[in-house]
Design a protein around this motif. Structure first.
Motif, PDB file in Angstrom:
ATOM      1  N   THR A   1       0.758  -1.271  -0.401  1.00 13.08           N
ATOM      2  CA  THR A   1       0.389   0.226   0.187  1.00 13.08           C
ATOM      3  C   THR A   1       0.688   1.394   0.348  1.00 13.08           C
ATOM      4  O   THR A   1       1.995   1.139  -0.534  1.00 13.08           O
ATOM      5  N   ALA A   2      -0.166   2.089   0.118  1.00 16.99           N
ATOM      6  CA  ALA A   2       0.899   3.528   0.718  1.00 16.99           C
ATOM      7  C   ALA A   2       1.010   4.474   1.511  1.00 16.99           C
ATOM      8  O   ALA A   2      -0.369   4.663   1.945  1.00 16.99           O
ATOM      9  N   PRO A   3       1.971   5.031   1.785  1.00 16.87           N
ATOM     10  CA  PRO A   3       1.757   5.887   3.144  1.00 16.87           C
ATOM     11  C   PRO A   3       0.964   6.948   3.461  1.00 16.87           C
ATOM     12  O   PRO A   3       0.238   6.727   4.152  1.00 16.87           O
ATOM     13  N   THR A   4       0.003   7.418   2.346  1.00 18.50           N
ATOM     14  CA  THR A   4      -0.272   8.236   2.251  1.00 18.50           C
ATOM     15  C   THR A   4      -1.964   8.095   3.321  1.00 18.50           C
ATOM     16  O   THR A   4      -2.514   8.469   4.065  1.00 18.50           O
ATOM     17  N   ALA A   5      -2.055   6.603   2.143  1.00 21.91           N
ATOM     18  CA  ALA A   5      -3.189   5.730   2.847  1.00 21.91           C
ATOM     19  C   ALA A   5      -3.221   5.424   4.434  1.00 21.91           C
ATOM     20  O   ALA A   5      -4.175   5.793   5.394  1.00 21.91           O
ATOM     21  N   ILE A   6      -2.478   5.066   4.946  1.00 22.57           N
ATOM     22  CA  ILE A   6      -1.783   4.578   6.337  1.00 22.57           C
ATOM     23  C   ILE A   6      -1.590   6.050   6.431  1.00 22.57           C
ATOM     24  O   ILE A   6      -1.962   5.335   7.933  1.00 22.57           O
TER      25      ILE A   6
ATOM     26  N   GLY B   1       4.119  -3.810   2.438  1.00 22.55           N
ATOM     27  CA  GLY B   1       5.023  -2.932   0.888  1.00 22.55           C
ATOM     28  C   GLY B   1       4.179  -1.244   1.528  1.00 22.55           C
ATOM     29  O   GLY B   1       3.265  -1.285   1.088  1.00 22.55           O
ATOM     30  N   SER B   2       5.180  -0.546   0.978  1.00 16.54           N
ATOM     31  CA  SER B   2       5.073   0.350   0.947  1.00 16.54           C
ATOM     32  C   SER B   2       5.239   0.857   0.128  1.00 16.54           C
ATOM     33  O   SER B   2       6.701   1.121  -1.003  1.00 16.54           O
ATOM     34  N   VAL B   3       4.964   2.151  -1.104  1.00 17.87           N
ATOM     35  CA  VAL B   3       5.453   2.766  -2.462  1.00 17.87           C
ATOM     36  C   VAL B   3       4.988   3.934  -2.536  1.00 17.87           C
ATOM     37  O   VAL B   3       3.854   4.354  -1.980  1.00 17.87           O
ATOM     38  N   GLY B   4       5.398   4.781  -3.638  1.00 21.48           N
ATOM     39  CA  GLY B   4       4.843   5.898  -4.198  1.00 21.48           C
ATOM     40  C   GLY B   4       5.575   7.486  -3.176  1.00 21.48           C
ATOM     41  O   GLY B   4       5.496   8.664  -4.176  1.00 21.48           O
ATOM     42  N   GLU B   5       6.132   7.493  -1.638  1.00 25.74           N
ATOM     43  CA  GLU B   5       6.464   8.207  -1.526  1.00 25.74           C
ATOM     44  C   GLU B   5       7.678   8.137  -0.350  1.00 25.74           C
ATOM     45  O   GLU B   5       7.499   6.354   0.423  1.00 25.74           O
TER      46      GLU B   5
ATOM     47  N   ASN C   1       4.439  15.622  -5.250  1.00 27.45           N
ATOM     48  CA  ASN C   1       4.128  14.251  -5.193  1.00 27.45           C
ATOM     49  C   ASN C   1       3.035  14.374  -3.924  1.00 27.45           C
ATOM     50  O   ASN C   1       3.402  14.330  -2.668  1.00 27.45           O
ATOM     51  N   VAL C   2       1.407  14.426  -4.405  1.00 28.30           N
ATOM     52  CA  VAL C   2       0.481  14.297  -3.921  1.00 28.30           C
ATOM     53  C   VAL C   2      -0.109  13.301  -3.664  1.00 28.30           C
ATOM     54  O   VAL C   2      -0.882  12.826  -4.782  1.00 28.30           O
ATOM     55  N   SER C   3      -0.594  12.797  -2.248  1.00 26.16           N
ATOM     56  CA  SER C   3      -0.942  11.595  -2.137  1.00 26.16           C
ATOM     57  C   SER C   3      -0.335  10.849  -2.955  1.00 26.16           C
ATOM     58  O   SER C   3      -0.591   9.709  -3.598  1.00 26.16           O
ATOM     59  N   GLY C   4       1.308  10.326  -3.109  1.00 28.19           N
ATOM     60  CA  GLY C   4       1.516   9.395  -3.997  1.00 28.19           C
ATOM     61  C   GLY C   4       1.195   9.721  -5.456  1.00 28.19           C
ATOM     62  O   GLY C   4       2.046   8.630  -6.149  1.00 28.19           O
ATOM     63  N   HIS C   5       0.757  10.476  -5.813  1.00 30.75           N
ATOM     64  CA  HIS C   5       0.380  10.565  -6.667  1.00 30.75           C
ATOM     65  C   HIS C   5       1.136  11.919  -7.914  1.00 30.75           C
ATOM     66  O   HIS C   5       1.598  13.135  -7.140  1.00 30.75           O
ATOM     67  N   ARG C   6       1.678  12.007  -8.751  1.00 35.10           N
ATOM     68  CA  ARG C   6       3.212  12.940  -9.648  1.00 35.10           C
ATOM     69  C   ARG C   6       2.355  13.914 -10.275  1.00 35.10           C
ATOM     70  O   ARG C   6       1.246  13.323 -11.061  1.00 35.10           O
ATOM     71  N   LEU C   7       2.696  14.777  -9.615  1.00 35.71           N
ATOM     72  CA  LEU C   7       1.902  16.098 -10.717  1.00 35.71           C
ATOM     73  C   LEU C   7       2.797  17.394 -11.245  1.00 35.71           C
ATOM     74  O   LEU C   7       3.381  17.713 -10.273  1.00 35.71           O
TER      75      LEU C   7
END
Ligand code: PRX
Length: 645
Positions: free
Chosen positions: A352-357, A380-384, A517-523
């Protein structure tokens, strides 16, 4: 101080890789890369075996990234057909709908049947090897069927996140030149309806060139169908032949395109090819999650991102693993939704992703404690970067203190994980994305472009190729060279800052280019700025990231209006709405401040770093203000920012 959390003994004892093996294989993978990857490639079923392993060169003047180039294969055969003899009646996908109680199990045989039928439908529409098909779907089994149907006939899928707006979808359809788009009537997320078919209709009209839309039924809503163009998934598949011969493709033929944001305007369509990607994704997935036969895997990523492509779809399918597919969000109908799914399906590996945690941490421990999560083995963790607080919560509360956390660092461009604490040999260091995967050579570059030896900080680069990396940007190879290979010749440049400690652990310090990197999304900041500036009242805009407790970074926009335009809340709301329409809800600015003028240097470049400081309320150390074209503008922006707090 370095805090290391050792891998639990029982897990280490059963892990695919132990410490001596990791050391030996890592050393071998660098010393004799071709031998290493040739051995890994035996994981796949090839039609014609390759003779040449690699032909690679990172010199931008002669960039070559070719792996297993004379081999041929078919991706869907590797992902599905080869598991049928042993697993036809076992579940491939355990789907959970947005609403609890709505679930489906898809066996390997059912998956194969659907894929073959849809592949025949696509063939019937004239889709041929090399054609791009755009997929704009919710997280439902049909989305995976769609991807696999494309690759069965050698077509190239381009999955577009279903949270993107019609305009963003249109850009991606147009760029890819897709003639066929696969969508659903509607999506459901957190109880809300997403009008996918309507968006796809608008996008098709705007993009032009779309000959057919295939529409899967998700909610069963009555959506308008354009005769001659639109095709209903259900009847079309029923009528189709249940066997479609797999098309033989070359290892270097494209497998998929996936769009991501860069530091300049348009999103870029990264092109991934077949052989190298499947070899590395398939083998690394089982190693980094320490998957064993029978372990249920669940990645919470949306299918529109690379995380899902590599480690939710291709990784598990290539290995014949059962995985959970969840359509919804972690907080609907309440914040124990994830934990109840883990309990229900006895999930062993949860990615999953840190923002959700961070958002679930706010709900406290009670929702987690109400569920039996004893099936979990690896997290597992990913995205940021995962902040140590979130790390410890995930480890202690979700993982019961017994599951290692694989913090996987990688990108859309890299295709597969490059830095990771492989569970078994590598102890966890909370907040650090571990150590290099096999065959991967990280290089920390200082500001002068010299490699840093030992511990230190700098720009994260990689020397030497790896099979799963992207080969180009669709229709823009120059941009590919410029972005990734020119900044540090001879190296791939990630755009990230990094710190390496004395034990060889890497901690990502964040993007060093104009990407948020906003909530693991690249912008990309430029993409956001052009959306804002497309409002007729806006003269100019600058977008920066501000630290945010849940999102990691939030979007802060400084906006200069044209003369005579009134600065008011209604206009702010209209600008925010415009950004959502042009890109999607993930691009919603958190805050918008009217700026009389934007700080620029004398060359006219907006000083975003200075604005980022101000947005964070840090008005000191703004750097050298003497180079500013208009120093008073900064004082006024600071005054307004202070007043807005
Ligand atoms: O900044 C890094 C961050 O996400 C970027 C890649 O974004 P994308 O291509 O959308 O892929 C995301 C999922 C692979 C990177 O440049 N990033 C990704 N994983 C991590 C990370 N930052 C720190 N730690 C990570 N584990």
């Amino acid at each position: 101080m370095t805090e290391l959390v050792p891998v639990p003994q029982d897990l280490a004892a059963r892990a695919h890789v132990d410490l001596p093996t990791y050391r030996r294989r890592y050393a071998e993978s660098l010393r004799s890369a071709d031998d290493f990857w040739a051995a890994e490639a035996a994981f796949l079923d090839w039609i014609r075996p390759f003779r040449e392993v690699s032909d690679t060169n990172f010199d931008p003047a002669d960039l070559r990234i070719r792996w297993f180039a004379d081999g041929t294969l078919n991706a869907s055969v590797n992902c599905i057909d080869r598991h049928l003899p042993a697993k036809a009646d076992q579940p491939a996908l355990l789907w959970e709908g947005d609403r609890p109680g709505e679930s489906r199990t898809v066996t390997w045989a059912e998956l194969a049947d659907q894929v073959n039928r849809l592949a025949n439908v696509l063939r019937g529409l004239g889709v041929a090897k090399g054609d791009v098909v755009t997929i704009y779907m919710p997280v439902i089994p049909e989305a995976i069927v769609a991807m696999m149907a494309c690759v069965r006939i050698g077509a190239v899928h381009s999955v577009v996140f279903s949270g993107f707006s019609a305009e963003a979808l249109a850009d991606r359809i147009r760029d890819a030149g897709a003639r066929v788009v696969i969508t659903a009537d509607e999506g459901l997320r957190g109880g809300r309806v997403v009008p996918l078919k309507r968006n796809a209709d608008h996008a098709a009209a705007a993009a032009g060139g779309v000959a057919h839309l295939i529409v899967a039924a998700r909610t069963g809503a009555a959506v308008p169908m354009t005769p001659g163009r639109d095709i209903r998934w259900g009847p079309a598949l029923t009528a189709a032949d249940p066997w479609c011969p797999p098309v033989e493709v070359g290892a270097e033929d494209p497998l998929f395109v996936l769009y991501t944001s860069g530091s300049t305007g348009r999103p870029k369509g990264l092109v991934h090819t077949t052989g190298g990607y499947l070899v590395q994704v398939g083998t690394s997935w089982r190693t980094i999650f320490d998957w064993h036969e029978g372990n249920v895997f669940w990645s919470t990523a949306d299918i529109g991102w690379v995380t899902a492509h590599s480690y939710k779809i291709y990784g598990p399918l290539l290995n014949g693993a059962t995985s959970v597919l969840f359509e919804g969000v972690p907080t609907f109908p309440d914040s124990s939704r994830w934990w109840s799914i883990i309990e229900k399906h006895r999930v062993a590996i949860f990615y999953t992703a840190p923002t959700a945690i961070r958002s679930l941490m706010r709900e406290g421990e009670a929702p987690v404690r109400r569920h039996d999560l004893s099936s979990l083995r690896v997290l597992g963790s990913v995205g940021e970067p995962i902040n140590p607080d979130a790390w410890h919560w995930l480890h202690r509360i979700v993982g019961g203190g017994r599951c290692p956390i694989v913090d996987t660092y990688w990108q859309t461009e890299t295709g597969s994980v490059l830095l990771v604490p492989i569970p078994g040999p590598v102890a966890n260091k909370p907040g650090a994305a571990g150590k290099p995967y096999f065959g991967i050579r990280p290089v920390v570059m200082d500001t002068a472009g010299r490699p840093v030896a030992g511990a230190g900080r700098g720009s994260l680069c990689f020397a030497g190729s790896w099979p799963a990396q992207a080969r180009t940007i669709l229709h823009d190879h120059d941009r590919f060279l410029r972005t990734y290979f020119s900044p540090f010749p001879g190296h791939f440049f990630t755009g990230d800052g990094v710190e390496r400690d004395g034990l060889g652990y890497y901690r990502i310090t964040g993007r060093i280019d104009d990407v948020l990197n906003v909530s693991g999304h690249r912008l990309g900041t430029v993409e956001l700025e052009s959306a804002i500036a497309s409002h007729p009242a806006v003269a100019e805009a600058a977008v920066v990231g501000v630290p945010h407790p849940v999102k990691g970074q939030a979007i802060f926009a400084f906006v200069t209006l044209k003369a005579d335009q009134p600065e008011n809340e209604a206009l702010k709301a209209a600008i925010v709405a415009l950004v959502r329409e042009r890109i999607g809800p993930i691009a919603t600015p958190e805050a918008l401040l009217w700026a009389p003028a934007l700080p620029k240097n004398r060359a006219g470049k907006i000083l975003r770093r200075m604005l980022a400081r101000i947005a964070a309320g840090d008005y000191h150390d703004l750097g050298d203000t003497t180079t500013l074209a208009d120093p008073e503008a900064v004082d006024e922006i600071i005054r307004r920012h202070r007043a807005s707090q």
